[in-house]
Scaffold this active site. Sequence first.
Site, PDB file in Angstrom:
ATOM      1  N   ALA A   1      47.005 -28.737  50.156  1.00 23.37           N
ATOM      2  CA  ALA A   1      48.400 -28.079  49.224  1.00 23.37           C
ATOM      3  C   ALA A   1      47.706 -26.931  48.612  1.00 23.37           C
ATOM      4  O   ALA A   1      46.400 -26.838  48.356  1.00 23.37           O
ATOM      5  CB  ALA A   1      48.604 -29.229  48.329  1.00 23.37           C
TER       6      ALA A   1
ATOM      7  N   GLY B   1      46.278 -31.583  52.351  1.00 20.07           N
ATOM      8  CA  GLY B   1      47.323 -31.659  52.876  1.00 20.07           C
ATOM      9  C   GLY B   1      47.588 -31.207  54.319  1.00 20.07           C
ATOM     10  O   GLY B   1      48.544 -31.498  55.200  1.00 20.07           O
TER      11      GLY B   1
ATOM     12  N   GLU C   1      46.756 -34.276  56.321  1.00 20.80           N
ATOM     13  CA  GLU C   1      47.746 -35.358  55.969  1.00 20.80           C
ATOM     14  C   GLU C   1      48.973 -34.626  56.932  1.00 20.80           C
ATOM     15  O   GLU C   1      49.871 -35.382  57.700  1.00 20.80           O
ATOM     16  CB  GLU C   1      48.195 -35.322  54.599  1.00 20.80           C
ATOM     17  CG  GLU C   1      47.074 -35.834  53.850  1.00 20.80           C
ATOM     18  CD  GLU C   1      47.437 -35.807  52.330  1.00 20.80           C
ATOM     19  OE1 GLU C   1      47.471 -34.555  51.841  1.00 20.80           O
ATOM     20  OE2 GLU C   1      47.556 -37.005  51.632  1.00 20.80           O
TER      21      GLU C   1
ATOM     22  N   GLU D   1      40.179 -33.889  48.320  1.00 16.78           N
ATOM     23  CA  GLU D   1      40.772 -33.733  46.862  1.00 16.78           C
ATOM     24  C   GLU D   1      39.703 -34.395  45.961  1.00 16.78           C
ATOM     25  O   GLU D   1      39.893 -34.031  44.945  1.00 16.78           O
ATOM     26  CB  GLU D   1      42.014 -34.970  47.205  1.00 16.78           C
ATOM     27  CG  GLU D   1      43.043 -34.308  47.810  1.00 16.78           C
ATOM     28  CD  GLU D   1      43.098 -34.583  49.303  1.00 16.78           C
ATOM     29  OE1 GLU D   1      41.941 -35.093  49.772  1.00 16.78           O
ATOM     30  OE2 GLU D   1      44.012 -34.079  49.975  1.00 16.78           O
TER      31      GLU D   1
END
Length: 262
Positions: free
Chosen positions: A72, A117, A120, A140
């Site tokens: 992200a 992300g 993911e 993270e």
Amino acid sequence: MDSTNFSSLTALLTSLQEGILTVTINRPDKMNALNRTVFEELEIVLDRIEADTQIKAVIITGAGAKAFVAGADISEFTALAPQEATQLARGGQLVFERIEKNAKPIIAAVNGFALGGGCELAMACHIRLAAESAKFGQPEVNLGLIPGYGGTQRLTQLVGKGKALELMMSGNMLSAQEALQWGLVNHVYTAEELLDKTKQLLATITSKGPGAVARVITAVNALYEKGADGYLEEVHLFGECFGTPEMKEGVTAFLEKRKPNF
Ligand code: COA
């Protein structure tokens, strides 16, 4: 149809060849990090994938030689309150769920870093193929955060609880070969081979009955439906992180290019 039909897109490149739509996340100067624009445009592309009968299959990959997607976009995290972060994560989860539940086969061609992300996103695709240079991780915790786009659930489904906890608790990265051993990717190829091999596999899949392929996807996903509460728990906890001093320190340290002081 060609990429001109997607002329409004700024963060994604698309090209349709022989029924295979290649979607390239195109922010190479930011390691293809997923900002709001990328998510908005993924939704536009998913609408098209679902509606356009010319599209038989999809490849998702990253622009440039270094990254698939390095997570992200951390620069969008600084101003978020816990409630907004929960919403951001839930929005991302829903986009990735549309990929996972898509009736058309979607393969991630992981050409470099697949972190946070990015890992993911790759895990939401039906199949993952990787270049030798690819690296996988859920870093993270380095930011005082947890995965928020389904990582806590899908990584556990793909590699099992112990390995998933190791990766998410340590923030360590896996090489492509390690990811292969862990079952996170199906095959590893040279960078030059990766897209051709991905297209070959999709050509095999699209030569089968599309209704049967779609039902395989639905049936396999059904095994994991009972985990749906886990996704809500994840976004709740992700949002909570945004109220903590350690997350503020972690994100600030990344943006200031220094080590965090937890
Ligand atoms: N969000 C926002 N920007 C990011 C980013 C992310 N997730 N990942 C990389 N970038 C940006 C960097 O800030 C840098 O921008 P700048 O040139 O304007 O300073 C640019 O992309 C290049 O990254 P850089 O860190 O200089 O490259 P590197 O080769 O030294 O390291 C990584 C590559 C992927 C190891 C490193 O960028 C990284 O750790 N990224 C964050 C990964 C992460 O924590 N993801 C989970 C987010 S929740």
